[in-house]
Design a protein around this motif. Sequence first.
Motif, short mmCIF file in Angstrom:
data_model
loop_
_atom_site.label_atom_id
_atom_site.label_comp_id
_atom_site.label_asym_id
_atom_site.label_seq_id
_atom_site.Cartn_x
_atom_site.Cartn_y
_atom_site.Cartn_z
N GLU A 52 -34.24 19.51 8.33
CA GLU A 52 -33.34 18.41 8.66
C GLU A 52 -31.92 18.70 8.21
OE1 GLU A 52 -34.91 14.69 7.35
OE2 GLU A 52 -36.74 14.88 8.55
N LEU A 53 -31.77 19.48 7.14
CA LEU A 53 -30.44 19.87 6.69
C LEU A 53 -29.81 20.88 7.64
CD1 LEU A 53 -31.09 20.17 2.84
CD2 LEU A 53 -29.52 18.55 3.94
N LYS A 54 -30.65 21.75 8.21
CA LYS A 54 -30.16 22.75 9.15
C LYS A 54 -31.22 22.95 10.23
CE LYS A 54 -28.27 27.45 9.47
NZ LYS A 54 -27.99 28.72 8.73
N GLN A 55 -31.06 22.28 11.34
CA GLN A 55 -32.09 22.26 12.37
C GLN A 55 -32.33 23.63 12.99
OE1 GLN A 55 -31.35 19.17 15.24
NE2 GLN A 55 -31.32 17.55 13.69
N SER A 56 -31.36 24.52 12.89
CA SER A 56 -31.52 25.85 13.46
C SER A 56 -32.16 26.84 12.49
CB SER A 56 -30.16 26.39 13.90
OG SER A 56 -29.28 26.51 12.78
N ASP A 57 -32.64 26.36 11.35
CA ASP A 57 -33.20 27.24 10.33
C ASP A 57 -34.59 27.71 10.74
OD1 ASP A 57 -34.01 28.58 8.09
OD2 ASP A 57 -33.58 26.98 6.67
N GLN A 58 -34.66 28.88 11.33
CA GLN A 58 -35.96 29.41 11.77
C GLN A 58 -36.87 29.76 10.60
OE1 GLN A 58 -35.73 32.69 14.59
NE2 GLN A 58 -36.16 31.26 16.23
N LEU A 59 -36.28 30.10 9.46
CA LEU A 59 -37.08 30.48 8.31
C LEU A 59 -37.93 29.31 7.83
CD1 LEU A 59 -37.41 33.11 6.76
CD2 LEU A 59 -35.73 32.29 5.11
N ALA A 86 -29.45 20.61 -8.72
CA ALA A 86 -28.00 20.86 -8.79
C ALA A 86 -27.37 20.93 -7.41
CB ALA A 86 -27.73 22.15 -9.56
N ALA A 87 -28.13 21.43 -6.42
CA ALA A 87 -27.59 21.58 -5.06
C ALA A 87 -28.63 21.07 -4.06
CB ALA A 87 -27.25 23.04 -4.79
N PRO A 88 -28.83 19.75 -3.98
CA PRO A 88 -29.92 19.19 -3.17
C PRO A 88 -29.77 19.38 -1.67
CG PRO A 88 -28.52 17.44 -4.03
CD PRO A 88 -28.09 18.71 -4.71
N THR A 89 -28.56 19.70 -1.20
CA THR A 89 -28.37 19.88 0.25
C THR A 89 -28.33 21.35 0.67
OG1 THR A 89 -25.95 19.75 0.00
CG2 THR A 89 -27.12 17.69 0.46
N ASP A 90 -28.70 22.25 -0.21
CA ASP A 90 -28.75 23.67 0.12
C ASP A 90 -30.10 23.97 0.75
OD1 ASP A 90 -29.16 26.51 0.00
OD2 ASP A 90 -27.52 26.65 -1.44
N GLU A 91 -30.11 24.18 2.06
CA GLU A 91 -31.38 24.36 2.77
C GLU A 91 -32.13 25.62 2.34
OE1 GLU A 91 -28.54 26.83 5.09
OE2 GLU A 91 -28.46 24.82 4.19
N GLU A 123 -46.04 18.87 -1.34
CA GLU A 123 -44.70 19.16 -1.84
C GLU A 123 -44.02 20.24 -0.99
OE1 GLU A 123 -45.01 18.80 -6.58
OE2 GLU A 123 -46.86 19.50 -5.58
N ALA A 124 -44.80 21.22 -0.57
CA ALA A 124 -44.24 22.28 0.28
C ALA A 124 -43.75 21.70 1.60
CB ALA A 124 -45.29 23.35 0.54
N ARG A 125 -44.55 20.83 2.22
CA ARG A 125 -44.16 20.21 3.48
C ARG A 125 -42.85 19.43 3.32
NH1 ARG A 125 -47.00 17.96 8.09
NH2 ARG A 125 -48.97 18.68 7.18
N PHE A 126 -42.74 18.70 2.22
CA PHE A 126 -41.53 17.91 1.97
C PHE A 126 -40.31 18.81 1.93
CE2 PHE A 126 -38.34 15.88 -0.64
CZ PHE A 126 -38.37 14.56 -0.23
N GLU A 127 -40.41 19.94 1.24
CA GLU A 127 -39.26 20.85 1.11
C GLU A 127 -38.92 21.51 2.44
OE1 GLU A 127 -37.40 20.84 -1.48
OE2 GLU A 127 -38.76 19.57 -2.62
N PHE A 128 -39.92 21.93 3.20
CA PHE A 128 -39.64 22.57 4.49
C PHE A 128 -38.99 21.58 5.46
CE2 PHE A 128 -43.48 25.50 3.58
CZ PHE A 128 -42.67 26.38 2.91
N LEU A 129 -39.50 20.34 5.48
CA LEU A 129 -38.91 19.32 6.35
C LEU A 129 -37.47 19.01 5.93
CD1 LEU A 129 -41.92 16.85 6.80
CD2 LEU A 129 -40.86 18.28 8.56
N THR A 130 -37.24 18.97 4.62
CA THR A 130 -35.88 18.74 4.14
C THR A 130 -34.95 19.86 4.59
OG1 THR A 130 -36.70 17.55 2.19
CG2 THR A 130 -34.45 18.38 2.10
N ALA A 131 -35.41 21.10 4.44
CA ALA A 131 -34.60 22.25 4.86
C ALA A 131 -34.30 22.19 6.36
CB ALA A 131 -35.31 23.56 4.51
#
Length: 231
Positions: free
Chosen positions: A166-173, A133-138, A156-164
Motif C-alpha cells: 500500500e505504501l508502494k503499489q508497484s513494489d514487486q518484491l 523509526a521509519a514506518p513509511t519505508d516500504e 504479522e508477515a501478511r500485515f507487513e507485506f500489505l503495508t509495503a
Amino acid sequence: MKAVMAVCALLMLGGCATGGPSNPPWAAFSGGSCGKLSDDQELSMNLADDMAKEGKLHASLANLQNLPEGFAQVQLRKARIYRQLGRPEAGPLYRGLLGTCLSAEGDHGLGQLAAARGDNTLAASYLERAAQAAPTDEKIRNDLGVVYLNQLRTDEARFEFLTALELKQSDQLAALNLVTLLIYQDQWNQAAELASRAELTPEQVSDAQARAQALKTQAAKPASHQVAAIK
C-alpha cells in the motif's frame, strides 16, 4: 542452522551483527555527521549511486572512498555495498549509523545482515526498531515481513507485506513475498490474482512456489528439531 539459513536465503529481502539492538559506543564508526555535502561531493555520491545500480559495486565503492568518511550518507552507501559484497566491514558501518539521522537505515542493515545469517530473532529486533523509526519505508516493512515469514508468524508477515504494497503499489518484491505466503497457506486463487495484478513472471511465481514449499518443510519439522537447527 543450515535449514533456517536456506529458507531465509530463498525469501526476498529488499535491497535480508553481533549483539542485540541496543546502542553501544562503537568507537570506530560512531557519530556520522548528517551535514550537507558540497556540490562536487554530491556529484561524486550520485555517480557512485548510478554505478551501484548498474552492478558496478567495486567502482561505486572506489568513488565513495574519495568522499569524507564522517558523513552518514557516505557511510550508509559503503555499508550497503559491503553487505552486497559479503564483506565484514558492513556491520560496523551500519552500527555507526545508530543514533544519527540515519538510525533507521542502520537498524535496517543490521537486520538484513542478521537475516542473511539465519538469525531471525535478532533480525526481527533490528527491523522492528527500524520500522518504528521509519514506518513509511516500504523496504523496511517488506524485510520485516520476510523475517516474520521465516519465523512462520504468518499474520504479522501478511500485515507487513500489505503495508509495503500500500505504501508502494508497484513494489514487486512485496507482492512476490505475499504471493509466497498465500501459496504457503494454500490460498491459490488469491495468489493467482495478486500475481496477475503485480505482473509477476511465470519464473517469479515458480520461485514463490518453491519458497512456499521450503516453508512447509520447515513447519513440518518437530519443534525440538527446529531448535537444534537454529543452534
